[in-house]
Design an enzyme around this catalytic site. Sequence first.
Site, PDB file in Angstrom:
ATOM      1  N   ASP A  79       0.896  -1.359  -0.056  1.00 27.18           N
ATOM      2  CA  ASP A  79       0.141  -0.161   0.092  1.00 27.18           C
ATOM      3  C   ASP A  79       0.634   1.370  -0.082  1.00 27.18           C
ATOM      4  O   ASP A  79       1.733   1.233   0.824  1.00 27.18           O
ATOM      5  CB  ASP A  79      -0.767   0.000   1.280  1.00 27.18           C
ATOM      6  CG  ASP A  79      -2.035   0.889   1.380  1.00 27.18           C
ATOM      7  OD1 ASP A  79      -2.979   1.041   0.272  1.00 27.18           O
ATOM      8  OD2 ASP A  79      -1.864   1.865   1.997  1.00 27.18           O
ATOM      9  N   GLU A  82       1.764  -0.434  -4.951  1.00 25.44           N
ATOM     10  CA  GLU A  82       0.842   0.476  -5.336  1.00 25.44           C
ATOM     11  C   GLU A  82       1.386   1.771  -5.485  1.00 25.44           C
ATOM     12  O   GLU A  82       1.792   2.459  -4.255  1.00 25.44           O
ATOM     13  CB  GLU A  82      -0.424   0.641  -4.232  1.00 25.44           C
ATOM     14  CG  GLU A  82      -1.492   1.607  -4.594  1.00 25.44           C
ATOM     15  CD  GLU A  82      -2.102   2.324  -3.403  1.00 25.44           C
ATOM     16  OE1 GLU A  82      -3.653   2.866  -3.738  1.00 25.44           O
ATOM     17  OE2 GLU A  82      -1.538   2.489  -2.442  1.00 25.44           O
TER      18      GLU A  82
HETATM   19  C1  NOJ Z   1      -4.376   3.038  -0.662  1.00 20.99           C
HETATM   20  C2  NOJ Z   1      -5.412   2.267  -0.679  1.00 20.99           C
HETATM   21  O1  NOJ Z   1      -5.595   1.386  -1.740  1.00 20.99           O
HETATM   22  C3  NOJ Z   1      -6.610   3.168   0.007  1.00 20.99           C
HETATM   23  O2  NOJ Z   1      -7.879   2.428  -0.111  1.00 20.99           O
HETATM   24  C4  NOJ Z   1      -6.449   3.738   1.385  1.00 20.99           C
HETATM   25  O3  NOJ Z   1      -7.220   4.503   1.576  1.00 20.99           O
HETATM   26  C5  NOJ Z   1      -4.830   4.369   1.361  1.00 20.99           C
HETATM   27  N1  NOJ Z   1      -3.864   3.799   0.715  1.00 20.99           N
HETATM   28  C6  NOJ Z   1      -4.383   4.313   2.619  1.00 20.99           C
HETATM   29  O4  NOJ Z   1      -3.729   3.258   3.361  1.00 20.99           O
END
Ligand code: NOJ
Length: 586
Positions: free
Chosen positions: A207, A270
Amino acid sequence: MTDNNLNDDWWKQAVVYQIYPRSFKDANGDGLGDIPGITSKMQYLRELGIDAIWLSPFYPSDLADGGYDIIDYRNVDPRLGTMQDFDAMVSAAHQEGIKVIVDIVPNHTANKHAWFLEALAAGRGSTARERYIFKEGSGPNGEFPPNDWQSLFGGPAWERVEDGQWYLHIFAKEQPDLNWNNPEVHEEFKKTLRFWSDHGTDGFRVDVAHGLAKKLDGASMKDLSHWTVHDSLSHDGTHPLWDRAQVHDIYREWRQVFNEYNPPRFAVGEAWVVPEHQYLYASPDELGQVFNFEFAIANWFSQDFRTAIRDGLQAAKSSGSTATWVMSNHDVPRHPSRYGLPQAPSKATHQLPKDWVLRDGTTYEENRELGTRRARAAILMETALPGSVYIYQGEELGLFEVPNIPWDRLEDPTPFRTRGRYTEKGRDGCRVPLPWNSQDAPHEASWDSRFGTGASFGFSPSDATAGSQSADPHLPQPLWYKDFAVDVEQQDPTSMLSLYKACLSHRAALLTSAHNTSVTWLDEGDEVIAYTRQAADNSGYTAIASITNFGKNAVALPEGDLILSSIQLDDPALLPQDAGAWIGIK
Ligand code: NOJ
């Protein structure tokens, strides 16, 4: 399902299905999806033809941000099951030949995490506070935040604690940012990676992978760029927050941990960064793969998709990785809705597509027929590409965004925290629990005729199976979900589900080989995306062509066998607008 599943390269051309666990399937009737629910649907997942599942966070959490606020990284939320349930789920998946990927959230913990509670109790100057980013405030008495950074969910990115210090939270205030300059933080995450690997997990989704290395001093940014808008980033690794050069040291360290296992554990980052930078995260001595979100932000224009494909393939090649393709996930409005709204080229404006109108709380009706037609063409375009395809739960059913969830039923922090509170509906519209069974349709509810109560299209056990009434699903399902329920689509050879199954089984049989990663472009004009790929040995074809027509005029299909088409073709040699086809070339 590909036979790559059996080797170390299984992820390079995998079809990965994203599960948002609290909304996938509820086995115990409390209205929240859970781990046993996932186990119970393993046959469905196998029949769909996917190679792996990725689970969004299922860890203990107060749900300030849909589970991305984690209280304990090495456990299962008791509402979702136990570690035994997790182990059983992994072994059920492996029995079906499905790999399991879990979400790792290293940028922040929850404010209820033991470390944060310790930091609050231990006070300023303590080693416990060194694990987070605590600072003195500005102003004569430290009464103002240390700098002007704004949280991505609205308001200052700093929260003051009782003794007067402030802590940084790039996301909600319940998500304090960790200090990655602290070696203890590094050790803790390596422990977590090993923990889940030892429990049979095959890989990790990382993440906010581009946000861990921060430069706090001297940086002034009134508005932090939204983490999904990468065009505004400086691209030289010196941005104070995103995509800093130092972040890569962390992933090189993690790679050592992944390689302790046989096969090495997989990771995908990500990182909402420009494609030229994505390869840094994807290199074999770092995470190995990175999400390319260009499809998720592209509007329905051939130019946008063509650029996305070209850049994505190029970036993957330069990293020694494979490309990734994502049309939907739990953060963006569902793509059949996006494609059914008025379109503007996303690249031309350097802004999020206009379709984010779905999230502003206004009633905006998408053209569903058009959105579905385009979504059908899009999956043919996407699944013939080399690289990994990420499918978000419910995408295979052709679900639309649910933009009109009543304000008092919303869970996402966005509506409550953004400036001009209650002006943005947030991300719940793509997180509504899945419809499994049309028979178990909710009754019309008095508080809003669009939503039901009690029954849940088989998301939770029906009264008869449960022996008692199940709780309402945690987010309300619209009545139109009935037409999209799994049982309905399974019976219908023209459904989105049938199309996804056909795409994935043809992809596995005709196209998938970890080393067959190049495409040859066919020139069919600006409005058409057309390419061929070398066909798999024993497929009976030398090449497979994928053609998608965005333009008004029908285009002639290449000569060969029509393997798949997104709509019934009146003339098998002609592809009309907003349609796609695969042709097998001998
Ligand atoms: C990316 C995640 O996909 C999202 O859902 C989340 O709110 C943020 N990161 C914070 O962790």
